[in-house]
Scaffold this motif. Structure first.
Motif, PDB file in Angstrom:
ATOM      1  N   UNK A  50     -32.934 -11.815 -59.512  1.00 16.57           N
ATOM      2  CA  UNK A  50     -32.866 -10.715 -58.548  1.00 16.57           C
ATOM      3  C   UNK A  50     -31.383 -10.422 -58.360  1.00 16.57           C
ATOM      4  N   UNK A  51     -30.964  -9.253 -58.792  1.00 20.72           N
ATOM      5  CA  UNK A  51     -29.550  -8.900 -58.793  1.00 20.72           C
ATOM      6  C   UNK A  51     -29.315  -7.745 -57.824  1.00 20.72           C
ATOM      7  N   UNK A  52     -28.367  -7.920 -56.916  1.00 17.66           N
ATOM      8  CA  UNK A  52     -27.980  -6.849 -56.014  1.00 17.66           C
ATOM      9  C   UNK A  52     -26.901  -5.993 -56.647  1.00 17.66           C
ATOM     10  N   UNK A 211     -30.571  -1.896 -55.516  1.00 16.93           N
ATOM     11  CA  UNK A 211     -29.434  -1.201 -54.923  1.00 16.93           C
ATOM     12  C   UNK A 211     -29.769  -0.924 -53.463  1.00 16.93           C
ATOM     13  N   UNK A 212     -28.849  -1.202 -52.580  1.00 20.84           N
ATOM     14  CA  UNK A 212     -29.124  -1.056 -51.159  1.00 20.84           C
ATOM     15  C   UNK A 212     -27.833  -0.993 -50.365  1.00 20.84           C
ATOM     16  N   UNK A 216     -28.683  -7.072 -45.293  1.00 18.75           N
ATOM     17  CA  UNK A 216     -29.656  -8.141 -45.085  1.00 18.75           C
ATOM     18  C   UNK A 216     -30.559  -8.293 -46.300  1.00 18.75           C
ATOM     19  N   UNK A 217     -30.829  -7.188 -47.018  1.00 14.18           N
ATOM     20  CA  UNK A 217     -31.592  -7.285 -48.266  1.00 14.18           C
ATOM     21  C   UNK A 217     -30.888  -8.208 -49.244  1.00 14.18           C
ATOM     22  N   UNK A 218     -29.579  -8.019 -49.374  1.00 10.10           N
ATOM     23  CA  UNK A 218     -28.789  -8.826 -50.307  1.00 10.10           C
ATOM     24  C   UNK A 218     -28.750 -10.276 -49.857  1.00 10.10           C
ATOM     25  N   UNK A 219     -28.499 -10.495 -48.569  1.00  2.00           N
ATOM     26  CA  UNK A 219     -28.406 -11.849 -48.037  1.00  2.00           C
ATOM     27  C   UNK A 219     -29.679 -12.637 -48.305  1.00  2.00           C
TER      28      UNK A 219
END
Length: 333
Positions: A50-52, A211-212, A216-219
């Protein structure tokens, strides 16, 4: 070394240039201007990651995603997704990927949600047993049952997004691209979306590129991040490494047995930044170990509890944008 057999997304020197027409100084005729939305971007993504994919508005995130799904053709460079050239083999690729754009729905506006899923089954030629099994699982995970027979136009934003996610995952894609999947959602809907993505990745090994602007999505979802700005990739690596490279402060939250004045500590770089009754907040450099500070406080003060808070990711990414990008590094093995 990265095992190339595990690579499902490969981007090598990708550049995308758009032609714009702008008025000249005398406004007698329009001048041709080449604008590079993406500049010489290279990275790989391995199966199950899962890559941000982070960057400010206009940085090149959406352009990259559109090249990866075959909507745009790169001006130069090479892209491969699941071994397929996206621009040349869009139909073959469509069966291997899922796509969710937070501000655009792939569902049929006037149809009940259930019928939208049935149409997706036919479009992707999903075997009935697999379709039914996936649908049951996703309906339970995302609590879709109460509005399966509701027309999409009558769904709330959170309900519609959960429907879009289901439609994107129904055919068991190897790779899913998510562009702002939690934008505009309430706290409960965001939590449901994140839990769904984490479980689907864990259970199915689905590769997700996210992409965001919601940090908090990334965290909560991403161990690895790519950061792009002005079309150039500025960082590729673990989120923890990004925090470490850009410095800043970590915070030690200390709960004492009784209220005290601001603690006096000798640990280099540590300082009290807030006092509220028996609780105190101490900042210390992100690159430093917390152990000496914890040991000093435990030895000198009546300690009840403590916790460590990392620098907020939004501060870290903002610092990257404003201070200049660090040297890109290979993706972690």
């Amino acid at each position: 070394m990265t095992d190339q057999d595990d690579v499902v997304i490969e981007v090598a020197g990708a550049t995308k240039t758009f032609v714009q027409r702008r008025r000249g100084e005398r406004r007698l005729r329009r001048e041709r201007v080449d604008v590079a939305a993406v500049r010489d971007v290279s990275f790989t993504v391995r199966a199950g990651e899962i890559v941000g994919y982070l960057g400010p508005n206009g940085a090149g995130k959406s352009t990259t995603i559109k090249m990866l799904i075959g909507v745009l053709t790169p001006t130069s460079g090479r892209l491969r997704v699941a071994g397929i050239d996206p621009a040349r083999q869009r139909i073959a690729l469509a069966r291997r990927i899922g796509v969710v754009f937070g501000q655009r729905s792939t569902l049929w506006y006037d149809l009940p949600l259930r019928d939208s899923f049935a149409l997706a089954r036919h479009l992707y030629r999903i075997p009935d047993d697999r379709f039914q099994a996936n649908l049951r699982r996703f309906v339970e995970m995302l609590d879709l049952g109460p509005f399966l027979d509701t027309p999409v136009r009558q769904l709330s934003l959170g309900q519609r997004m959960r429907g879009d996610l289901t439609a994107a995952f129904l055919h068991d894609p190897a790779i899913v691209y998510l562009d702002e999947p939690t934008i505009g959602l309430d706290v409960v809907s965001k939590a449901a979306v994140r839990a769904f993505l984490a479980e689907t990745n864990r259970e199915n090994g689905t590769t997700i590129m996210l992409t965001t602007h919601d940090t908090a999505d990334i965290e909560q979802l991403c161990r690895r991040v790519l950061v792009i700005d002005h079309g150039r990739l500025g960082f590729d690596g673990e989120l923890a490494v990004l925090r470490e490279r850009l410095g800043g402060d970590r915070t030690l939250v200390v709960d004492l047995a009784e209220p005290l004045p601001a603690l006096s500590v000798a640990t280099p770089g540590a300082r009290v930044i807030r006092v509220d009754g028996p609780r105190q907040w101490l900042a210390f450099p992100a690159t430093a170990s917390a152990a000496p500070l914890v040991a000093e406080i435990a030895a000198r003060y009546p300690l009840v509890d403590l916790s460590i808070r990392e620098p907020p990711i939004e501060e870290v990414v903002t610092r990257l944008y404003t201070s200049g990008a660090p040297t890109p590094r290979p993706a972690p093995d």
